[in-house]
Motif scaffolding. Structure first.
Motif, PDB file in Angstrom:
ATOM      1  N   GLY A  85       0.745  -1.311  -0.150  1.00  0.00           N
ATOM      2  CA  GLY A  85      -0.805   0.219   0.324  1.00  0.00           C
ATOM      3  C   GLY A  85       1.288   1.295  -0.310  1.00  0.00           C
ATOM      4  O   GLY A  85       1.976   1.422  -0.159  1.00  0.00           O
ATOM      5  N   LYS A  86       0.575   2.409   0.214  1.00  0.00           N
ATOM      6  CA  LYS A  86       0.498   3.937   0.877  1.00  0.00           C
ATOM      7  C   LYS A  86       2.592   3.768   1.867  1.00  0.00           C
ATOM      8  O   LYS A  86       2.161   2.935   2.962  1.00  0.00           O
ATOM      9  CB  LYS A  86       0.429   4.951   1.392  1.00  0.00           C
ATOM     10  N   VAL A  87       2.923   4.060   1.099  1.00  0.00           N
ATOM     11  CA  VAL A  87       4.344   4.171   1.982  1.00  0.00           C
ATOM     12  C   VAL A  87       5.234   5.147   1.784  1.00  0.00           C
ATOM     13  O   VAL A  87       5.263   5.816   3.075  1.00  0.00           O
ATOM     14  CB  VAL A  87       6.367   3.313   0.970  1.00  0.00           C
ATOM     15  N   ALA A  88       4.810   6.586   1.261  1.00  0.00           N
ATOM     16  CA  ALA A  88       4.578   7.589   1.850  1.00  0.00           C
ATOM     17  C   ALA A  88       3.798   8.754   0.998  1.00  0.00           C
ATOM     18  O   ALA A  88       3.299   8.345  -0.042  1.00  0.00           O
ATOM     19  CB  ALA A  88       5.977   8.240   1.919  1.00  0.00           C
ATOM     20  N   ASP A  89       3.714  10.379   1.205  1.00  0.00           N
ATOM     21  CA  ASP A  89       2.786  10.816   0.472  1.00  0.00           C
ATOM     22  C   ASP A  89       3.245  12.173   0.601  1.00  0.00           C
ATOM     23  O   ASP A  89       3.476  12.214   2.031  1.00  0.00           O
ATOM     24  CB  ASP A  89       1.194  10.846   0.718  1.00  0.00           C
ATOM     25  N   PHE A  90       3.145  13.549   0.610  1.00  0.00           N
ATOM     26  CA  PHE A  90       3.657  15.094   0.416  1.00  0.00           C
ATOM     27  C   PHE A  90       3.540  15.814  -0.512  1.00  0.00           C
ATOM     28  O   PHE A  90       3.701  15.363  -1.338  1.00  0.00           O
ATOM     29  CB  PHE A  90       5.218  14.399   1.306  1.00  0.00           C
ATOM     30  N   GLN A  91       3.302  17.046   0.065  1.00  0.00           N
ATOM     31  CA  GLN A  91       3.826  17.927  -0.782  1.00  0.00           C
ATOM     32  C   GLN A  91       5.007  18.185  -1.432  1.00  0.00           C
ATOM     33  O   GLN A  91       5.612  18.296  -0.570  1.00  0.00           O
ATOM     34  CB  GLN A  91       3.125  18.761  -0.274  1.00  0.00           C
ATOM     35  N   CYS A  92       5.333  18.378  -2.399  1.00  0.00           N
ATOM     36  CA  CYS A  92       6.958  18.238  -3.299  1.00  0.00           C
ATOM     37  C   CYS A  92       6.691  19.009  -4.456  1.00  0.00           C
ATOM     38  O   CYS A  92       6.576  18.939  -5.715  1.00  0.00           O
ATOM     39  CB  CYS A  92       7.028  16.928  -4.024  1.00  0.00           C
ATOM     40  N   THR A  93       7.415  20.330  -3.753  1.00  0.00           N
ATOM     41  CA  THR A  93       7.639  21.886  -4.647  1.00  0.00           C
ATOM     42  C   THR A  93       9.007  20.707  -5.501  1.00  0.00           C
ATOM     43  O   THR A  93       9.765  20.664  -4.782  1.00  0.00           O
ATOM     44  CB  THR A  93       7.536  23.106  -3.984  1.00  0.00           C
ATOM     45  N   PRO A  94       9.288  22.101  -6.301  1.00  0.00           N
ATOM     46  CA  PRO A  94      10.263  21.873  -6.923  1.00  0.00           C
ATOM     47  C   PRO A  94      11.623  22.041  -5.394  1.00  0.00           C
ATOM     48  O   PRO A  94      12.445  21.191  -6.170  1.00  0.00           O
ATOM     49  CB  PRO A  94      10.631  22.922  -8.345  1.00  0.00           C
TER      50      PRO A  94
END
Length: 104
Positions: A85-94
């Motif tokens: 399943g999900k390992v990680a999630d995050f907002q990822c700006t440059p």
């Protein structure tokens, strides 16, 4: 349903980028994301170690799913590994792109 099918279809790491057509930060991020995808994603003949996909937030069919996944601050990265399943999630700006690179 397409997202679920994509992430469980394979045990390789799957990275899903959530973006919107109106998001300027997403456009800047996209250049680096595509480069990473070409380096790690492989091709049709020889698959790479990581699978890459995109989900457009401002498509009516995807908007509710994005909200359920808390992918509302764009660009947003969801990382899955098959049956885990999900390992990680995050907002990822440059500016935070290295976090994505370090994760994969």
């Amino acid at each position: 349903q397409d997202l679920l099918s994509f992430v469980v279809a394979d045990e390789r790491l799957s990275i899903v980028k959530v973006y919107a057509s109106w998001c300027k930060t997403c456009k800047v991020f996209d250049i680096r994301y595509r480069k990473l995808a070409s380096q790690l994603g492989g091709g049709d003949v020889q698959p790479g170690p990581v699978r890459f996909a995109e989900m457009q937030y401002d498509t009516p069919a995807n908007e509710e799913m994005c909200k359920l996944l808390n992918a509302t601050k764009l660009p947003y990265i969801l990382i899955y590994r098959g049956s885990q399943g999900k390992v990680a999630d995050f907002q990822c700006t440059p500016a935070k792109f290295q976090v994505l690179v370090d994760t994969v």
